[in-house]
Enzyme design. Structure first.
Site: not given
Ligand code: NAD
Ligand code: UD1
Length: 338
Positions: A12, A14, A35, A37, A82, A126, A150, A154, A178, A180, A199
């Protein structure tokens, strides 16, 4: 440190950057990913970047037999966990999928680790566990009040890991919260490749810049912030994964539980991000202000003091660098991994 690190979810966004950072720091990795996502292409590109492609086991963290095989066949000394589902809105629609993947999956992983005698774990938590904080910056002792299924997965996994660590002093756990994560590896070869409509803000902005979408929808400009738009703590994914390598080295050096924010300590508004991305890309980012998104908070940024104290880690990359690297990834790979 002898032995390999099992990286769940390593294909994925991260996880792939973490694999690269681990290998470059001298830690061999084994990836477990279903895989759902991600694409295996991310790991092939990690291999091209560092000369060592991570071994990918295609499987699910809920599959105990698969986990047992991995622990039997490889000398695993630590796990970076992760794998999981991460879309807040989707978690409201299909909560059971989220509890099953994130909570049951983590329980199955822990049981297999315990059976194999693997005591070291770094977990992806998170800042969403804090919900809507009373004040900012947010430090680790703030109350936990996640506002979505979600976020509750966590928090639950954090509680399970806290109890698991407490039951045996030889166990070592880092819960990394983490803020953002954004940006990409500076080569532009690996980055965030969301499926469907992004998103999160940064991938959406990047898709507008590259012409994939015609404008950004800004979710509200009437928040009590300087310009009325939401303020967040964006952290470069390379800073984030460097924090993971240090956390891994820290837990291996000394037992116990650490709860650590990974953020920059700096708040950036949606319009700050738009301007920074325009400067980095040389493209205009048209936007339209629409209603607030349900569940959003006004402002959220980290107190990163504990990470500095425990890990001697500080995020060093600027907002400009986050945008430049994200733009390079997006413009070199307009269809992601394809
Ligand atoms: P991502 O979706 O890119 O990576 C997650 C990976 O886990 C993917 O490759 C997916 O295929 C795999 N996966 C999901 N469910 C699985 C399962 N049941 N068995 C095996 N593999 C599985 O997401 P990411 O952004 O890289 O996030 C990694 C971690 O960090 C997650 O746990 C997420 O909740 C956490 N996190 C992410 C963010 C962010 O903004 N990206 C913020 C805070 C926390
Ligand atoms: C989202 C998740 C949070 C997760 C974090 C990191 C929600 C409610 N929260 O947070 O759980 O840990 O991502 O991945 O989804 N925005 C816009 N237009 C867009 C998208 C976002 O204006 O199309 C704004 C949002 O209102 C916010 C900021 O951008 O003010 C950041 O949004 P986003 O990237 O989705 O992160 P979080 O809301 O912080």
């Amino acid at each position: 440190m002898a032995g390999s690190v099992l990286v769940t979810g390593g294909a994925g966004y991260i996880g792939s950057h973490a694999c690269l950072a681990l290998i470059e720091a001298g830690h061999p990795v084994v990836v477990l990913d279903n895989l759902c996502n991600s694409s295996p292409e991310s790991l092939q590109r990690v291999g091209q970047l560092c000369g060592e492609e991570p071994l990918l086991v295609r499987g699910d963290i809920r599959d105990r037999a698969c986990l047992d095989r991995i622990f039997a066949e490889h000398d695993i000394v630590a796990v970076m966990h992760f794998a999981g589902l991460k879309a807040v809105g989707e978690s409201v629609e299909i909560p059971l999928e989220y509890y099953d993947n994130n909570v049951t999956g983590s329980l199955t992983l822990l049981a297999a680790m315990q059976a194999a005698g693997v005591n070291n774990l770094v977990f992806s938590s998170s800042a969403t566990v804090y919900g809507d904080p009373a004040t900012v910056p947010i430090s680790e002792d703030f109350p936990l009040a996640p506002a979505s299924p979600y976020g509750r997965t966590k928090m639950m996994v954090e509680q399970i890991l806290t109890d698991w660590q407490c039951a045996d002093g030889a166990r070592n756990v880092a819960l990394l919260r983490y803020f953002n994560p954004v940006g990409a590896h500076p080569s532009g070869r690996i980055g965030e490749d969301p499926r469907g409509m992004p998103n999160n803000l940064m991938p959406f902005v990047a898709q507008v810049a590259v012409g994939k979408r015609d404008r950004l929808f800004v979710f509200g400009d009437d928040y009590p912030t300087a310009d009325g738009t939401g303020v967040r703590d964006y952290i470069h994914v390379m800073d984030l994964v460097e924090g993971h390598v240090l956390a891994l080295q820290d837990i291996i050096a000394g037992p116990g539980l650490r709860v650590i924010n990974l953020g920059t300590g700096r708040g950036v508004s949606v319009l700050d991000m738009v301007r920074a991305f325009e400067a980095a890309s040389g493209r205009q980012i048209p936007y339209e202000v629409v209603q607030r998104r349900a569940g959003d908070i006004a402002a959220c940024w980290a107190d990163p003091g504990r990470a500095a104290q425990l890990l001697a880690w500080r995020a060093s990359r600027s907002l400009e660098q986050m945008c430049i690297d994200s733009w390079r990834w997006q413009s070199d790979n307009p269809r992601g991994y394809g």
